[in-house]
Every structure is written in structure tokens, then in C-alpha cells.
Design a protein around this motif. Structure first.
Motif, PDB file in Angstrom:
ATOM      1  N   THR A 145       7.401  79.807 -18.025  1.00  0.00           N
ATOM      2  CA  THR A 145       8.653  81.033 -18.263  1.00  0.00           C
ATOM      3  C   THR A 145       8.058  82.215 -18.371  1.00  0.00           C
ATOM      4  N   LEU A 146       6.867  82.494 -18.806  1.00  0.00           N
ATOM      5  CA  LEU A 146       6.523  83.698 -18.886  1.00  0.00           C
ATOM      6  C   LEU A 146       6.524  84.547 -17.732  1.00  0.00           C
ATOM      7  N   GLU A 147       5.862  83.640 -16.654  1.00  0.00           N
ATOM      8  CA  GLU A 147       5.848  84.197 -15.303  1.00  0.00           C
ATOM      9  C   GLU A 147       7.012  84.489 -14.864  1.00  0.00           C
ATOM     10  N   ARG A 148       8.120  83.467 -15.043  1.00  0.00           N
ATOM     11  CA  ARG A 148       9.202  83.554 -14.668  1.00  0.00           C
ATOM     12  C   ARG A 148      10.068  84.949 -14.978  1.00  0.00           C
ATOM     13  N   ALA A 149       9.726  85.138 -16.150  1.00  0.00           N
ATOM     14  CA  ALA A 149      10.356  86.483 -16.919  1.00  0.00           C
ATOM     15  C   ALA A 149       9.728  87.828 -16.318  1.00  0.00           C
ATOM     16  N   ALA A 150       8.538  87.754 -16.253  1.00  0.00           N
ATOM     17  CA  ALA A 150       7.890  88.965 -15.467  1.00  0.00           C
ATOM     18  C   ALA A 150       8.378  89.111 -13.956  1.00  0.00           C
ATOM     19  N   ARG A 151       8.581  87.897 -13.165  1.00  0.00           N
ATOM     20  CA  ARG A 151       8.959  87.867 -11.863  1.00  0.00           C
ATOM     21  C   ARG A 151      10.601  88.684 -11.768  1.00  0.00           C
ATOM     22  N   SER A 152      11.369  88.003 -13.062  1.00  0.00           N
ATOM     23  CA  SER A 152      12.512  88.558 -12.832  1.00  0.00           C
ATOM     24  C   SER A 152      12.804  89.962 -13.282  1.00  0.00           C
ATOM     25  N   LEU A 153      11.567  90.615 -13.753  1.00  0.00           N
ATOM     26  CA  LEU A 153      11.757  91.835 -14.172  1.00  0.00           C
ATOM     27  C   LEU A 153      11.086  92.912 -13.035  1.00  0.00           C
ATOM     28  N   GLY A 154      10.833  92.133 -11.928  1.00  0.00           N
ATOM     29  CA  GLY A 154      10.284  92.915 -10.664  1.00  0.00           C
ATOM     30  C   GLY A 154       9.046  92.914 -10.501  1.00  0.00           C
ATOM     31  N   ALA A 155       8.099  92.356 -11.316  1.00  0.00           N
ATOM     32  CA  ALA A 155       6.803  92.238 -10.830  1.00  0.00           C
ATOM     33  C   ALA A 155       6.539  91.167  -9.962  1.00  0.00           C
ATOM     34  N   ASN A 156       5.412  91.509  -8.912  1.00  0.00           N
ATOM     35  CA  ASN A 156       5.215  90.821  -7.652  1.00  0.00           C
ATOM     36  C   ASN A 156       4.409  89.938  -8.179  1.00  0.00           C
ATOM     37  N   GLU A 157       3.744  89.038  -7.272  1.00  0.00           N
ATOM     38  CA  GLU A 157       2.843  87.878  -7.825  1.00  0.00           C
ATOM     39  C   GLU A 157       1.569  88.482  -8.149  1.00  0.00           C
ATOM     40  N   TRP A 158       0.896  89.444  -7.670  1.00  0.00           N
ATOM     41  CA  TRP A 158      -0.218  89.875  -8.274  1.00  0.00           C
ATOM     42  C   TRP A 158      -0.289  90.575  -9.591  1.00  0.00           C
ATOM     43  N   THR A 159       0.764  91.431  -9.812  1.00  0.00           N
ATOM     44  CA  THR A 159       1.156  92.023 -10.966  1.00  0.00           C
ATOM     45  C   THR A 159       1.407  90.819 -12.073  1.00  0.00           C
ATOM     46  N   THR A 160       1.997  89.896 -11.750  1.00  0.00           N
ATOM     47  CA  THR A 160       2.306  88.797 -12.787  1.00  0.00           C
ATOM     48  C   THR A 160       0.951  88.113 -13.045  1.00  0.00           C
ATOM     49  N   PHE A 161       0.105  87.785 -12.053  1.00  0.00           N
ATOM     50  CA  PHE A 161      -1.107  87.064 -12.447  1.00  0.00           C
ATOM     51  C   PHE A 161      -1.930  88.174 -13.458  1.00  0.00           C
ATOM     52  N   PHE A 162      -2.152  89.444 -13.018  1.00  0.00           N
ATOM     53  CA  PHE A 162      -3.087  90.047 -13.563  1.00  0.00           C
ATOM     54  C   PHE A 162      -2.663  90.675 -14.999  1.00  0.00           C
ATOM     55  N   HIS A 163      -1.474  90.524 -15.148  1.00  0.00           N
ATOM     56  CA  HIS A 163      -0.822  91.205 -16.533  1.00  0.00           C
ATOM     57  C   HIS A 163      -0.322  89.885 -17.273  1.00  0.00           C
ATOM     58  N   VAL A 164      -0.134  88.816 -16.905  1.00  0.00           N
ATOM     59  CA  VAL A 164       0.652  87.793 -17.707  1.00  0.00           C
ATOM     60  C   VAL A 164      -0.322  86.453 -17.691  1.00  0.00           C
ATOM     61  N   THR A 165      -0.721  86.078 -16.438  1.00  0.00           N
ATOM     62  CA  THR A 165      -1.431  84.850 -16.192  1.00  0.00           C
ATOM     63  C   THR A 165      -2.741  84.846 -16.716  1.00  0.00           C
ATOM     64  N   PHE A 166      -3.354  85.766 -16.132  1.00  0.00           N
ATOM     65  CA  PHE A 166      -4.778  85.786 -16.442  1.00  0.00           C
ATOM     66  C   PHE A 166      -5.372  86.152 -18.001  1.00  0.00           C
ATOM     67  N   PRO A 167      -4.496  87.170 -18.674  1.00  0.00           N
ATOM     68  CA  PRO A 167      -4.629  87.399 -20.063  1.00  0.00           C
ATOM     69  C   PRO A 167      -4.618  86.153 -20.880  1.00  0.00           C
ATOM     70  N   LEU A 168      -3.683  85.292 -20.617  1.00  0.00           N
ATOM     71  CA  LEU A 168      -3.315  84.096 -21.282  1.00  0.00           C
ATOM     72  C   LEU A 168      -4.559  82.992 -21.203  1.00  0.00           C
ATOM     73  N   LEU A 169      -4.847  83.027 -19.707  1.00  0.00           N
ATOM     74  CA  LEU A 169      -5.901  82.109 -19.488  1.00  0.00           C
ATOM     75  C   LEU A 169      -7.483  82.496 -19.670  1.00  0.00           C
ATOM     76  N   ARG A 170      -7.371  83.898 -20.143  1.00  0.00           N
ATOM     77  CA  ARG A 170      -8.749  84.313 -20.305  1.00  0.00           C
ATOM     78  C   ARG A 170      -9.706  83.396 -21.280  1.00  0.00           C
ATOM     79  N   PRO A 171      -9.205  82.995 -22.316  1.00  0.00           N
ATOM     80  CA  PRO A 171     -10.065  82.331 -23.486  1.00  0.00           C
ATOM     81  C   PRO A 171     -10.503  80.988 -22.704  1.00  0.00           C
ATOM     82  N   ALA A 172      -9.817  80.373 -21.859  1.00  0.00           N
ATOM     83  CA  ALA A 172     -10.186  78.991 -21.239  1.00  0.00           C
ATOM     84  C   ALA A 172     -11.242  79.381 -20.306  1.00  0.00           C
ATOM     85  N   ILE A 173     -10.916  80.562 -19.310  1.00  0.00           N
ATOM     86  CA  ILE A 173     -11.847  80.844 -18.355  1.00  0.00           C
ATOM     87  C   ILE A 173     -13.229  81.167 -18.901  1.00  0.00           C
TER      88      ILE A 173
END
Length: 249
Positions: A145-173
């Protein structure tokens, strides 16, 4: 169980500072001569450099491939997804000695025996399942839902990945990258088959040292390996704690 884990370590540490020319416990005196030997002796330093190079390259390659595979497995919708996941984890099931023999015969034809590239590719096969397991688990628990919220605010796929998805997955990676590095840095069986005489890793040098000479330098190298593993696990714990704190926020 804790005793059998800690007791050998408690013995190897004082032996690494021994003034004796042989493995002896308790040591007759204390000296830094064996640490000086592994950091100044050409054989030991070359092996340390080789292990670090192979470990870093393995970590980068396994992490990149593992993250891409995890996204495909967790979020992809295609036939054979479970079979692909099982195939990627198969190096954890197949005995390492069988894997090492197979890789040796393949590399002998491809002239990769004794090369950094050959060691890196072989160690990546071993490290990739760990990366896939860790990153896939993190992705399955990811709140989309965090990604969907970013997309609903106008972020494209790459912006969503680098500003939402990757920071949250960074500890696991990053944790997966650490485990991939440690898998390569401690690996011995495959190195015995394919390191040859030009790409001798640190565990392979230790094995040769045990077979050809019983030197306390081996205990000093063991202490360094233990220290590297402890530092890595502490770093992983800190990253996971920060990741949990970020998720709570």
C-alpha cells in the motif's frame, strides 16, 4: 551446546598469540609474530587479497541476481514460478562436494580453473540461494500500500522504487550481501578443486598449511576469520534493528 561452540574459540585465541614455533596450548609465552607473518608474508597476503576480491565480486553478483530473481518470484505471475524458486535453492540441497566435482570438470573444459572469474562464478552459485531466501522473505512481508500511495501521488515506477521500495528493503538486501560475502570468504571445498596455484583463497591456504606444516599462523588466521564473521553479524543486527525501527515509523 554453547560450551562446544565457545570452548574451541577460547583455545584458538591464546594459541594465536603464542611465542612457540608449534601449535601448543597453553602457550609458553605471548607474541604477535604470527599476526605479523600473515600480514607481511607474501603467501598469506596474496591469499587474503584473493579471498577479499572473490568475496566482494561474489557479493555484488549474487546480490544483483538474487534481488532480480526475488522480485520475479514474489511479484511475477507466470507458470513454473515455484519450480524456478526450487531450482534457485537447489545448491543448498546438493552436497557441495558433488557441486565442486561438477564445476571442476566444466571449468577444465572452459579453462577457468585457477582464475578469479571461475571462483567468483562458483561461489555465486552457493551464495545466490541465501540472497533469494532473505530478499524474498522481505518482499513477502512488504506493505504494497506504500507503493500504491506513492503512485497515487504521481510518482512513476522508478521514483517509487528508489524512494519507497528500496529504502524499506535495504536492510534485507545489505544483510543478504553480507551473507553472500561470508559464504564466499569461508568456502573451502570448491576452492580445493578449482583454485589451482594462481588463485589460492585464504581457507585453501589454511588447508595447505595444516597438511604441510603445523604453524600457529593458522590459529591467527582463524581468529581473523572469526572476527570478520562477528563484525558482519553485528552489522547485520544493527541494520535489521534500524530497518525494524524504520518500518515502525
Amino acid at each position: 551446546m554453547l560450551f562446544f561452540l565457545v570452548a574451541p574459540i577460547s583455545i584458538i585465541v591464546p594459541v594465536s598469540f603464542s611465542s612457540s614455533q608449534f601449535l601448543q596450548f597453553p602457550p609458553p609465552g605471548f607474541s604477535l609474530q604470527w599476526y605479523r607473518e600473515i600480514f607481511t608474508g607474501p603467501n598469506w597476503t596474496d591469499s587474503i587479497i584473493t579471498s577479499v576480491q572473490v568475496g566482494v565480486l561474489t557479493s555484488l553478483l549474487a546480490t544483483t541476481l538474487g534481488v532480480l530473481a526475488s522480485f520475479g518470484i514474489v511479484r511475477g505471475d507466470f507458470r513454473g514460478k515455484q519450480a524456478l524458486y526450487t531450482f534457485l535453492l537447489s545448491p543448498m540441497i546438493v552436497p557441495t562436494i558433488i557441486l565442486a566435482i561438477s564445476i571442476y570438470f566444466l571449468y577444465a573444459r572452459m579453462r577457468l580453473v585457477g582464475s578469479l572469474l571461475g571462483l567468483t562464478l562458483a561461489h555465486t552459485v552457493l551464495a545466490l540461494p541465501l540472497v533469494v531466501v532473505i530478499v524474498s522473505a522481505a518482499l513477502r512481508g512488504f506493505d504494497v500500500t506504500l507503493e500504491r500511495a506513492a503512485r497515487s501521488l504521481g510518482a512513476n515506477e522508478w521514483t517509487t522504487f528508489f524512494h519507497v521500495t528500496f529504502p524499506l528493503l535495504r536492510p534485507a538486501i545489505v544483510s543478504a550481501a553480507f551473507f553472500a560475502f561470508l559464504t564466499s570468504f569461508d568456502e573451502l571445498i570448491i576452492a580445493l578443486f578449482i583454485s589451482g596455484t594462481s588463485a589460492v583463497t585464504l581457507p585453501k591456504r589454511m588447508w595447505d598449511g595444516i597438511r604441510l606444516e603445523i604453524s600457529p599462523a593458522i590459529s591467527a588466521v582463524s581468529v581473523l576469520l572469526i572476527a570478520i564473521a562477528v563484525v558482519a553479524f553485528v552489522a547485520i543486527g544493527i541494520l535489521q534493528r534500524k530497518g525494524a525501527g524504520g518500518s515502525d515509523d
